[in-house]
Design a protein around this motif. Structure first.
Motif: not given
Lengths: 423, 165, 165
Positions: B36, B40, B42-45, B47
């Motif tokens: 993470x 960053x 690659x995060x599934x989140x 923004x």
């Protein structure tokens, strides 16, 4: 030469006790800002999400916003609550955690104008028992807070805390008896001194079982996952602090972090050599920390530069403000640290200004201690987001049927080994 | 109701020590934390306010009413949607239309978004395909009144919608 | 000077808290007062240079035994009104008589001059000296006390458990 009054200040034991107090409070109270930030972002990263990343570089100002929010909220005291105990309970936990700091040595002995000092608030000849005694009072904050709230969930939380803390305090105390046998002292500073030199003088190598028991019990004492049955959000809403709001909740919250900080620093002092670097004397000569100081400054400068570079990258600046300001400040700090280090090396401080050299050596020790402390603090967070919570019967089984016999066995084996002269 | 017995996989001595298995678990979480930090992207989140999540084609957001070519609403005030609406959040007042080809038109078409459950039955019921649900889901507002949609609200900015037909 | 201030401060507080222990209606309040009393006693021990004893006083009495007391009180969760008013005047009268007797004895013995305490040696109150005392001359009472505690534990287990194995 140095004026008389400066010498007077430097050779007063009050100065160094006050400085120890400052180090302790920065590590705990001001540190809470960093701890909460670390906890929230650490949790987020472990769960593959960004976490609070909007306020300030890396989102670090978020913790300040949290604190302001807590302070400005309405303070609700539930009807039927025991008002007096409800108000006192949050203070107990915080007071207890802060009191323990009094006996923690933050540096080794250093000499100033022919007198010896140490960065320790109270040099007690029973420091170790003092810690056990004071930390045994921490349970009252949780127990009374839960009971006085007039809430069934809170009461369940405080009942659990009573049983849990009693159970694990015994293993905690007994695991420390093994350490005590090895170091042959009850003074914390002497324990650290006993860990000088090779890495196998460290407590963790000499008493690995005691270390494991101590670590587990200190997690249970601090009510952290996997032993957070006292709060147990999924079962008890929020456990003992269900009915707390505003700064009273804040006190519980901060008390938990202070407790974690104290546990982490105790772990370092008892098992990881305190302020010592292994083989320091062999590698860096007779006054290793004084010699190391400029290199520490250079290292700090390098770290500052790396952070400055990272925080000024466009990718880090997408959602945050103040990154460039921070980067500029960090570059300034890095420059001055490097310059100071260079001056220190060029000026041959060690022979020219011995008093400055010994203060620098002391600072190096504090920094080494803080670095080790940071790892163990991170371990608290890391474990929290790795392990699930115990069931209550599992907790009791672990405490009484595994940890307690192991701690007793550890005392026996350690005692025999010490008698045989192995340890 | 049968009781389902779940047999736990047997643990060998190494696993029963826990210490090493806990260390392995810590390794896994550390791996995720480092990923993470260094990747960053690659995060599934998402923004959220800046980056919006792609919506399904049939996502049901707030309502819109299609317009005729002259800009008047396609709705013929048949009350089908009002009748079928489960939480009864639609309130139509009909009036006679000026257009001889059209019998009725809505004088008022009110939708109480606070009541609406976004089930889409009004869309199903509409004989003229006049009402549809857009992809607009950012519906927070400061007062209750601002969430009572009128005819004008339902007709506005349709161009940037790609709602369900 | 400072010693006198601390002595009278902690001594007075201990006496006041001891009165509160029996005067308070709510058992939790009594328990809290008792904890405070133990703490003040520990402070008095510390003033007598018996630091180890002071720490143990806090550790064992305030930190462990009183937690169990409180645990039991909370488990029963007695309310003040359920406890009712105590009307045992005989007990009160007897208590007053006993108190008067103690007061008379005390006034008869007390001559207004400090008792001559033995001088404090170098290792007075350290863990080492107490350890030597306990495991040397006092070994028999110490072991007998531990056997007594063991008997109490066994008794509790026997009562609590129907089947011992």
């Amino acid at each position: 030469m140095i004026p008389e009054w400066v010498q007077d200040i430097l050779t007063s034991k009050w100065t160094w006790a006050a400085l120890a107090l400052v180090v302790a409070y920065v590590l705990t109270l001001v540190g809470i800002v960093v701890y909460t930030w670390l906890e929230r972002r650490g949790a987020a990263f472990i769960q593959r999400r960004p976490g609070p990343n909007r306020r300030g570089p890396y989102g670090i100002v978020q913790a300040v916003a949290d604190a302001v929010k807590l302070a400005t909220k309405e303070d609700v005291v539930p009807a039927g609550a025991n008002k007096w105990l409800h108000a006192v309970a949050p203070m107990i936990g915080m007071t207890v955690a802060l009191t323990i700091i009094a006996v923690i040595p933050f540096s080794g002995d250093f000499e100033l104008f022919g007198q010896t000092f140490r960065l320790q608030i109270a040099d007690m000849n029973f420091g170790f028992i003092f810690i056990l005694a004071i930390s045994s009072l921490a349970v009252y904050g949780v127990a009374l807070g839960g009971w006085s709230s007039n809430n069934k969930y809170s009461l369940l939380g405080s009942l659990r805390s009573g049983a849990q803390m009693i159970s694990y305090e015994i293993s905690l105390g007994l695991s420390l008896v093994g350490v005590l046998l090895i170091y042959n002292t009850v003074k914390l500073d002497e324990m650290v001194i006993a860990q000088t030199g090779a890495i196998w003088h460290w407590g963790v190598v000499q008493a690995p079982m005691a270390f494991l028991i101590f670590l587990t019990s200190s997690y249970a004492e601090a009510n952290r996952v996997p032993f957070d049955l006292v709060e147990a959000d999924s079962e008890l809403v929020a456990g003992f602090h269900t009915e707390y709001s505003s700064l009273r909740f804040g006190l519980f919250y901060m008390g938990e972090y202070v407790h974690m900080a104290v546990s982490a620093i105790l772990t370092v002092i008892l098992f990881f050599g305190g302020w010592h670097i292994p083989w320091a004397e062999e590698i860096f000569g007779s006054a290793p920390y004084v010699t190391l100081f400029p290199w520490l400054l250079f290292g700090a400068a390098l770290v500052c530069l790396v952070i400055a570079w990272d925080t000024s990258r466009p990718r880090r600046r997408v959602h945050t403000r103040g990154n460039l300001l921070l980067a500029f400040l960090l570059v300034c700090v890095a420059g001055s640290a490097a310059a100071l280090g260079g001056l220190y090396l060029a000026g041959d401080v060690q022979t020219e200004i011995p008093w400055l050299a010994s203060i620098c050596g002391m600072l190096t020790q504090v920094i080494v201690l803080v670095l080790k402390f940071a790892f163990f603090f991170w371990l608290f967070i890391w474990v929290r987001w790795t392990l699930p919570r115990f069931r209550y019967d599992q907790l009791m089984k672990l405490g009484w049927k595994v940890m307690l016999p192991l701690a007793l066995l550890n005392i026996g084996v350690t005692g025999v080994l010490v008698l045989l002269g192995v340890l | 109701m049968g009781v389902k017995q779940i047999h736990r996989p047997p643990q060998n001595a190494w696993e029963r020590l826990y210490v090493f298995e806990i260390a392995r678990g810590l390794g896994i979480t550390l791996k995720h934390a480092l990923l993470s930090w260094f990747k960053p992207g690659h995060m599934p989140t998402y923004e959220y306010p800046e980056v919006k999540r792609p919506l399904a084609e049939r996502f049901r957001g707030r309502h819109r009413i299609r317009k005729r070519e002259d800009g008047s609403p396609l709705c013929v005030a048949c009350y089908c949607c009002q009748t079928v609406c489960p939480p009864q959040c639609i309130d139509i007042t009909a009036e006679e239309s000026d257009d001889p080809a059209v019998m009725k038109r809505p004088r008022e078409f009110k939708i109480n978004l606070l009541r609406c459950i976004f089930c889409g039955m009004c869309v199903e019921a509409c004989p003229r395909d006049a009402i549809y649900m857009s992809h607009d889901y950012e519906l927070a507002d400061r007062t209750r009144e601002q969430l009572q949609l009128g005819l004008d609200d339902l007709l506005e900015n349709q161009d940037n919608d790609e709602g369900e037909g | 000077m400072w010693e006198a201030i601390f002595f009278w401060g902690f001594g007075g507080l201990a006496a006041a808290l001891a009165v509160l222990v029996i005067a308070m209606k709510n058992p939790i309040h009594s328990a809290v007062a008792l904890i405070g009393n133990m703490f003040c006693l520990a402070a008095l021990f510390a003033l007598l240079d018996a630091h180890f004893l002071a720490a143990i006083q806090v550790l064992v009495y305030a930190g462990a035994i009183m937690v169990l007391f409180m645990f039991v009180i909370m488990l029963l969760n007695l309310k003040a009104e359920e406890l009712g008013r105590s009307r045992r005047t005989l007990a009160k009268g007897l208590g007053l008589v006993l108190l008067a007797w103690v007061a008379v004895r005390f006034l008869a013995e007390f001559k207004g001059e400090a008792l001559a305490l033995p001088a404090v040696t170098e290792d007075y109150g350290t863990i080492e000296s107490i350890g030597r005392l306990i495991f040397g001359p006092q070994i028999l009472p110490f072991e007998v006390a531990s056997v007594l505690l063991l008997a109490a534990i066994l008794g509790a287990v026997t009562i609590a458990k129907k089947r011992l194995w």
